[in-house]
Design a protein around this motif. Structure first.
Motif, PDB file in Angstrom:
ATOM      1  N   UNK A  94       0.820  -1.209   0.000  1.00  0.00           N
ATOM      2  CA  UNK A  94       0.000   0.000   0.000  1.00  0.00           C
ATOM      3  C   UNK A  94       0.849   1.252   0.000  1.00  0.00           C
ATOM      4  N   UNK A  95       2.017   1.189   0.646  1.00  0.00           N
ATOM      5  CA  UNK A  95       2.927   2.339   0.651  1.00  0.00           C
ATOM      6  C   UNK A  95       3.433   2.618  -0.760  1.00  0.00           C
ATOM      7  N   UNK A  96       3.691   1.566  -1.528  1.00  0.00           N
ATOM      8  CA  UNK A  96       4.154   1.746  -2.904  1.00  0.00           C
ATOM      9  C   UNK A  96       3.056   2.367  -3.767  1.00  0.00           C
ATOM     10  N   UNK A  97       1.820   1.974  -3.493  1.00  0.00           N
ATOM     11  CA  UNK A  97       0.688   2.592  -4.196  1.00  0.00           C
ATOM     12  C   UNK A  97       0.657   4.085  -3.881  1.00  0.00           C
ATOM     13  N   UNK A  98       0.846   4.436  -2.614  1.00  0.00           N
ATOM     14  CA  UNK A  98       0.872   5.846  -2.227  1.00  0.00           C
ATOM     15  C   UNK A  98       1.969   6.603  -2.960  1.00  0.00           C
ATOM     16  N   UNK A  99       3.144   6.005  -3.082  1.00  0.00           N
ATOM     17  CA  UNK A  99       4.246   6.678  -3.766  1.00  0.00           C
ATOM     18  C   UNK A  99       3.888   6.993  -5.224  1.00  0.00           C
ATOM     19  N   UNK A 100       3.316   6.024  -5.907  1.00  0.00           N
ATOM     20  CA  UNK A 100       2.948   6.242  -7.312  1.00  0.00           C
ATOM     21  C   UNK A 100       1.894   7.343  -7.417  1.00  0.00           C
ATOM     22  N   UNK A 101       0.899   7.292  -6.543  1.00  0.00           N
ATOM     23  CA  UNK A 101      -0.162   8.305  -6.557  1.00  0.00           C
ATOM     24  C   UNK A 101       0.419   9.686  -6.264  1.00  0.00           C
ATOM     25  N   UNK A 102       1.337   9.783  -5.314  1.00  0.00           N
ATOM     26  CA  UNK A 102       1.954  11.075  -4.985  1.00  0.00           C
ATOM     27  C   UNK A 102       2.731  11.630  -6.168  1.00  0.00           C
ATOM     28  N   UNK A 103       3.516  10.764  -6.815  1.00  0.00           N
ATOM     29  CA  UNK A 103       4.248  11.222  -7.994  1.00  0.00           C
ATOM     30  C   UNK A 103       3.319  11.713  -9.076  1.00  0.00           C
ATOM     31  N   UNK A 104       2.202  11.024  -9.244  1.00  0.00           N
ATOM     32  CA  UNK A 104       1.213  11.407 -10.250  1.00  0.00           C
ATOM     33  C   UNK A 104       0.576  12.756  -9.918  1.00  0.00           C
ATOM     34  N   UNK A 105       0.116  12.916  -8.684  1.00  0.00           N
ATOM     35  CA  UNK A 105      -0.592  14.141  -8.310  1.00  0.00           C
ATOM     36  C   UNK A 105       0.319  15.361  -8.360  1.00  0.00           C
ATOM     37  N   UNK A 106       1.504  15.252  -7.775  1.00  0.00           N
ATOM     38  CA  UNK A 106       2.411  16.404  -7.730  1.00  0.00           C
ATOM     39  C   UNK A 106       2.827  16.816  -9.136  1.00  0.00           C
ATOM     40  N   UNK A 107       3.121  15.837  -9.977  1.00  0.00           N
ATOM     41  CA  UNK A 107       3.535  16.156 -11.346  1.00  0.00           C
ATOM     42  C   UNK A 107       2.379  16.750 -12.140  1.00  0.00           C
ATOM     43  N   UNK A 108       1.179  16.236 -11.931  1.00  0.00           N
ATOM     44  CA  UNK A 108       0.007  16.797 -12.625  1.00  0.00           C
ATOM     45  C   UNK A 108      -0.167  18.270 -12.286  1.00  0.00           C
ATOM     46  N   UNK A 109      -0.024  18.615 -11.003  1.00  0.00           N
ATOM     47  CA  UNK A 109      -0.177  20.002 -10.581  1.00  0.00           C
ATOM     48  C   UNK A 109       0.930  20.885 -11.156  1.00  0.00           C
ATOM     49  N   UNK A 110       2.158  20.382 -11.120  1.00  0.00           N
ATOM     50  CA  UNK A 110       3.286  21.182 -11.619  1.00  0.00           C
ATOM     51  C   UNK A 110       3.195  21.412 -13.120  1.00  0.00           C
ATOM     52  N   UNK A 111       2.847  20.352 -13.860  1.00  0.00           N
ATOM     53  CA  UNK A 111       2.748  20.471 -15.317  1.00  0.00           C
ATOM     54  C   UNK A 111       1.605  21.396 -15.698  1.00  0.00           C
ATOM     55  N   UNK A 112       0.479  21.276 -15.004  1.00  0.00           N
ATOM     56  CA  UNK A 112      -0.666  22.144 -15.302  1.00  0.00           C
ATOM     57  C   UNK A 112      -0.319  23.601 -15.028  1.00  0.00           C
ATOM     58  N   UNK A 113       0.379  23.846 -13.910  1.00  0.00           N
ATOM     59  CA  UNK A 113       0.759  25.218 -13.577  1.00  0.00           C
ATOM     60  C   UNK A 113       1.724  25.782 -14.613  1.00  0.00           C
ATOM     61  N   UNK A 114       2.694  24.990 -15.017  1.00  0.00           N
ATOM     62  CA  UNK A 114       3.661  25.452 -16.009  1.00  0.00           C
ATOM     63  C   UNK A 114       2.985  25.701 -17.353  1.00  0.00           C
TER      64      UNK A 114
END
Length: 701
Positions: free
Chosen positions: A34-54
């Motif tokens: 479950x921790x690995x699932x969290x890591x993938x989700x975190x990478x996805x969410x943070x990158x989505x926000x950064x790319x959208x902002x840029x």
């Protein structure tokens, strides 16, 4: 682009797996993924926000990003850490509060993963009771990711303006791909040398976050064929996560190549979209999943300290039912913190800029201050009364004169047979309070180790050749060897005293976690089969001949793990492995002596005594738990076959149990090694038992 899989539902799956795994629910041995699932989700969410902002504004505001992270992460993190410290002060064993203070400080400094990596890689500390804040390691990895990744995204996107979203995604995607490959390679390499560091290090876990980042920048597609394929892959991803939770276990090599399974399964599920009526999104969006997913962060932080502190308060391992009750309590705490702390702060967008900095600094100061306060106000750890040092009576035998002519060699002497417990052990069974003059102290017990550790004579995990470490009289014609793992090394203080007294030459051949028996083993510290052990044993045998060793004392921890089953090895394996070692030694003209293993307390004794300092008897292991009957039978068979066996139980135990405190001496420094102080104390007993055999072996042609 189509909307991707519901995040709250995915978080619910992840935290549900972790919670049930930690509660000990059967059939969910891989819930840690479950921790690995969290890591993938975190990478996805943070990158989505950064790319959208840029893409939308042409820039990435690090200040705004960190303000959001501070509002989201720090309030609940600080609350749980401080409440855990307070609860631990009430219910946790007092000795654990010292290391817990360090753990709280690590939480404040976002470095928990490094603390627990170091602790797990040190096999002398790896058996210590778990910290109530150990789960913060994953939060530390994410926080370290948040420090590096936004700045890296901003750097690779320099020169890309607005309305060029494709270029932003391409650059970020290439960066994420390179990072994922490099991280995975580093993880595989480190798994071969130190599994704890591979497990806890940010650079070996970065590939999971980077895979999430890749999912965020790779277009989903709009064609019917692609949409259906994504939905199918999403179902495969959901099935994959469930399969890893059910099929994986604590013996699975992790986060080695198997970590790819839950990571890619999560990536497939993230990409699944919601374009078809048969998408798994329909399951993820049901109300219970949404409720748990929205509270997943708080639930994750609360559940572990509740489980650990409850076990300490009850002074036992929790049953599954008790574990589930603890989860219900943690979910109640999660609801409180979600409504009263997490949401109010997270949604307060006025906390930005200077205010966000003030919030972060204030919370870090509160957590750090609580750690320092606890560190400087340690609880009492003794019964308040000094104890008399135990006396020792030895029955000296008539020794063989080592200078006697080899033409008149007497018959071979025998080691003493098993006998009744020594008086000091019998008297120790009536002790009550922990002596105020206990030596070593409970706090210093973990450092009360033989000098062969500090001078590197006790070989490391990676060593394949022994070091020539000589003690006693280096010019003596009587040469003895001490051979084995840490349960041989623990006897070093006693052997050194004897070697000095008798003017013998003592050479040590000890290695971390490596038995002298020719048996393949699995190392929990390394997280793999102990491949360096076999070559080391071969080189030791050669070195002993070169060094002129005459008598070899063989000791080992008899609960080492089998390389095939990863559970303590059976008597059959030990019998065959030890027989092979004995045959090899005798064939080279050496006299082997098998030493009975020391008692196995099964728990960290100093920690136990810190809780039961008014009645130390509660920390005494029983004979049935301290010794293996099958191993005793094996030694009896070796003894009957004229192999020298040194029986030691009478120096540690009565017929019923083994005292943890003898007079003012602490017998064990951890959960399975005796203290240097006690080893030195029983040196005269060891001397009287072995002197005849050693002297006899030294005059053989």
């Amino acid at each position: 682009m189509k909307r991707r899989t519901d995040i709250e539902g995915l978080r619910a799956i992840a935290v549900f797996a972790v919670l049930l795994f930690h509660a000990g629910v059967p059939g969910l041995g891989g819930g840690y993924v479950g921790v690995d699932v969290f890591f993938v989700v975190s990478g996805f969410l943070i990158t989505s926000l950064l790319v959208a902002e840029k893409s939308n504004t042409g820039k990435v505001s690090l200040g705004a990003f960190y303000a959001r992270r501070a509002r989201r992460i720090l309030p609940v993190s600080a609350l749980v850490a401080v409440v855990t410290l307070i609860a631990s002060w009430i219910w946790l064993e007092p000795l654990r509060l010292r290391s817990l203070s360090d753990d709280v400080l690590a939480v404040a400094l976002f470095s928990s993963n490094f603390v627990f990596a170091h602790r797990g890689a040190d096999y002398l500390q790896s058996a210590l009771p778990p910290s109530p804040l150990q789960h913060y390691w994953s939060l530390a990895v994410e926080e370290q990711f948040y420090v590096v990744w936004p700045a890296l995204v901003m750097l690779v996107c320099i020169g890309v303006g607005t309305r060029t979203m494709r270029n932003v995604r391409l650059r970020v995607g290439i960066t994420a791909g390179v990072a994922a490959i490099a991280s995975f390679v580093a993880c595989m390499a480190l798994m071969n040398s130190s599994q704890p560091w591979a497990f806890f290090s940010p650079h070996t876990r970065a590939f999971e976050l980077a895979i999430g980042a890749l999912v965020a920048v790779v277009p989903i597609g709009v064609s019917t064929k692609v949409i259906r394929m994504n939905a199918t892959l999403a179902w495969c991803g959901l099935a994959g996560i469930i399969a890893t939770v059910v099929l994986f276990s604590e013996t699975t090599t992790f986060p080695g190549p198997w970590a790819i399974a839950p990571v890619m399964a999560t990536a497939f599920l993230l990409r699944g979209g919601n374009a078809t009526s048969w998408s798994p999104d329909a399951i993820l969006r049901i109300s219970p999943m949404q409720w748990l997913g929205s509270r997943s962060y708080s639930a994750y932080l609360w559940h572990w300290p509740v489980l650990i502190i409850a076990a300490a308060a009850l002074d036992k391992k929790l049953s599954v039912f008790e574990g589930i009750v603890c989860l219900v309590m943690s979910l109640a705490l999660s609801e409180f913190s979600y409504r009263c702390v997490e949401n109010p702060v997270r949604r307060n967008h006025s906390i930005a800029g200077v205010r966000a900095i003030v919030l972060a600094v204030s919370l870090i100061a509160v957590v750090s201050g609580s750690a320092v306060l606890a560190q400087n106000n340690q609880p009492k750890l003794d019964g308040g009364t000094a104890a008399t040092a135990p006396t020792l009576i030895t029955e000296l035998t008539t020794t063989v004169d080592p200078n006697i002519s080899t033409t008149t060699v007497p018959s071979e002497p025998q080691l003493p047979a098993p006998s009744t417990p020594i008086d000091a052990i019998v008297q120790a069974m009536s002790a009550t309070g922990l002596p105020s003059n206990i030596t070593p102290s409970l706090q210093g017990a973990i450092s009360d180790m033989p000098t062969i550790y500090s001078n590197n004579c006790h070989a490391s995990f990676s060593a394949t050749r022994p070091k020539k470490c000589v003690y006693g009289d280096a010019t003596s014609s009587t040469v003895i060897g001490l051979y084995g793992d840490s349960h041989a090394a623990e006897w070093f203080p006693a052997f050194e005293k004897i070697a000095i007294k008798r003017s013998w030459k003592l050479i040590t051949y000890t290695k971390r976690g490596c038995p002298p028996a020719e048996i393949p083993t699995y190392s929990k510290v390394l997280g793999k089969n102990y491949q360096e052990c076999g070559p080391w044993r071969e080189n030791v045998l050669k070195q002993m001949v070169t060094d002129g060793v005459q008598t070899v004392f063989i000791a080992h921890f008899n609960r080492l793990l089998s390389a095939t089953t990863r559970v303590p090895m059976w008597q059959k394996e030990w019998r065959a492995g030890l027989q092979s070692t004995i045959d090899s030694l005798t064939a080279k003209g050496l006299t082997p002596i098998l030493m009975e293993d020391t008692p196995y307390p099964g728990q960290d004794v100093p920690t136990c005594l810190s809780r039961h300092y008014t009645n130390v008897q509660l920390c005494n292991p029983t004979i049935s738990s301290a010794y293996r009957d099958d191993m005793h039978q094996m030694l009896e068979d070796f003894d009957a076959a004229n192999v020298h066996v040194l029986w030691t139980r009478q120096w540690f135990c009565t017929s019923s149990s083994c005292p943890a405190v003898v007079g003012n001496i602490l017998v064990y420094r951890d959960d399975n090694h005796m203290s240097v102080t006690f080893a030195s104390y029983i040196a005269p007993l060891l001397d009287a038992a072995i002197v005849d055999v050693v002297n006899w072996a030294s005059i053989q042609p």
